[in-house]
Enzyme design. Structure first.
Site, short mmCIF file in Angstrom:
data_model
loop_
_atom_site.label_atom_id
_atom_site.label_comp_id
_atom_site.label_asym_id
_atom_site.label_seq_id
_atom_site.Cartn_x
_atom_site.Cartn_y
_atom_site.Cartn_z
CG ASP A 9 -51.74 -3.07 18.69
OD1 ASP A 9 -52.88 -3.55 18.76
OD2 ASP A 9 -50.96 -3.03 19.66
CG ASP A 11 -53.08 -2.62 25.13
OD1 ASP A 11 -52.67 -1.83 25.98
OD2 ASP A 11 -53.04 -3.86 25.25
N GLY A 46 -52.94 -8.20 22.57
CA GLY A 46 -53.56 -8.35 21.26
C GLY A 46 -54.66 -9.40 21.20
CB VAL A 47 -55.31 -12.31 23.35
CG1 VAL A 47 -56.31 -13.41 23.54
CG2 VAL A 47 -53.97 -12.86 22.88
NE ARG A 49 -64.03 -6.90 26.79
CZ ARG A 49 -65.05 -6.09 26.51
NH1 ARG A 49 -66.25 -6.34 26.98
NH2 ARG A 49 -64.86 -5.02 25.77
CB SER A 116 -59.51 -2.66 22.33
OG SER A 116 -60.33 -2.12 23.34
CE LYS A 117 -66.43 -7.34 21.25
NZ LYS A 117 -67.04 -8.49 21.89
CG ASN A 118 -63.42 -0.81 26.04
OD1 ASN A 118 -64.56 -0.41 26.27
ND2 ASN A 118 -62.96 -1.95 26.55
CG ASP A 170 -48.02 -4.24 21.85
OD1 ASP A 170 -48.98 -4.36 21.07
OD2 ASP A 170 -48.12 -4.43 23.08
P1 B16 Z 1 -61.22 -5.04 25.11
P2 B16 Z 1 -54.75 -4.18 20.91
C1 B16 Z 1 -56.06 -5.59 22.78
O1 B16 Z 1 -55.74 -4.35 22.19
C2 B16 Z 1 -55.28 -5.78 24.07
O2 B16 Z 1 -53.89 -5.87 23.80
C3 B16 Z 1 -55.73 -7.05 24.76
O3 B16 Z 1 -55.02 -7.21 25.98
C4 B16 Z 1 -57.25 -6.96 25.02
O4 B16 Z 1 -57.73 -8.16 25.63
C5 B16 Z 1 -57.96 -6.73 23.68
O5 B16 Z 1 -57.46 -5.55 23.07
C6 B16 Z 1 -59.48 -6.61 23.85
O6 B16 Z 1 -59.75 -5.43 24.56
O7 B16 Z 1 -61.49 -5.90 26.30
O8 B16 Z 1 -61.10 -3.57 25.42
O9 B16 Z 1 -62.20 -5.31 23.98
O10 B16 Z 1 -53.38 -4.48 21.40
O11 B16 Z 1 -55.24 -5.13 19.81
O12 B16 Z 1 -54.95 -2.73 20.57
MG MG Z 2 -51.16 -4.27 21.31
#
Ligand code: B16
Ligand code: MG
Length: 213
Positions: A9, A11, A46-47, A49, A116-118, A170
């Protein structure tokens, strides 16, 4: 047990962008006059956007249209991306870098499995753009964790079966996804307390003890 690959993972595991998510959501919630705190932020781990936005809007008595919601999600992402653009290689801890290098030297194949899309932007900011063998992220999935899709796609990209992969997470939603997909899992923080976690760990570097004999 034959673990050949590791799916990380992003974030909360590789880097700590969770505080930037918090700052960006908080700015949006304050503007909309919606209550938001660290406890609610923890539910966003992990959820996706849009699912995160829906959790935040539970505190509002107003009903918003899908169009308004996508504008809010864009607004939050704009604030978040500005914060990400301030990150640098110093945001990758020595512990994470050394552990990744040791696992690579021990022969493991490695992928990212993030909602995350980032993801690609973050990896390039912290100097890991070229490190992983595969990247499965918010841009190639249709269902967010706790659905196992993101990890199943990562395993597919690595040409490995789930039973030969370890997922490192996490978030409880991430451990559930790993379990439902048939993966072994290592859980940090709140994820260590999930009933289906294979190995609860305290620190990222514990992976060396677990995987390198
Ligand atoms: P984005 P992970 C997740 O990353 C974040 O934990 C979660 O808080 C966020 O909303 C999600 O990515 C989407 O992120 O807005 O950047 O597309 O923990 O799966 O690495
Ligand atoms: Mg995470």
């Amino acid at each position: 047990m034959n673990i050949r690959a590791i799916i990380f993972d992003l974030d909360g595991v590789i880097c700590f962008t969770d505080r930037y998510h918090y700052q960006a959501w908080k700015q949006l919630a304050d503007r909309l006059g919606i209550y938001f705190d660290e406890k609610i932020n923890n539910r966003l781990r992990g959820v996706s956007r849009m699912d995160s936005l829906n959790i935040i809007l539970e505190q509002s008595s107003k009903e918003y249209s899908e169009e308004e919601k996508s504008i809010f999600a864009e607004e939050k992402n704009g604030i978040y991306v500005k914060l990400l653009n301030q990150m640098s290689t110093s945001d990758l801890s020595d512990e994470v870098r050394e552990t990744l290098e040791a696992l690579r030297a021990a022969g493991y194949r490695m992928a990212i499995g993030s909602s995350s899309k980032n993801t690609k932007l973050i990896l390039s900011r912290i100097g890991l753009a070229q490190f992983f063998d595969a990247i499965s992220d918010g841009t190639n999935i249709t269902r967010s964790k706790p659905d196992p899709e993101v990890f199943l796609k990562a395993a597919e990209m690595l040409h490995e079966r789930p039973e030969n992969c370890l997922v490192v997470e996490d978030a409880k939603a991430g451990i559930q996804a790993a379990y439902d997909g048939g993966f072994y899992s290592a859980g940090l923080g709140e994820a260590a307390g999930h009933g289906h976690v294979t190995w609860p760990i305290k620190e990222f570097s514990d992976l060396k003890r677990l995987l390198i004999s």
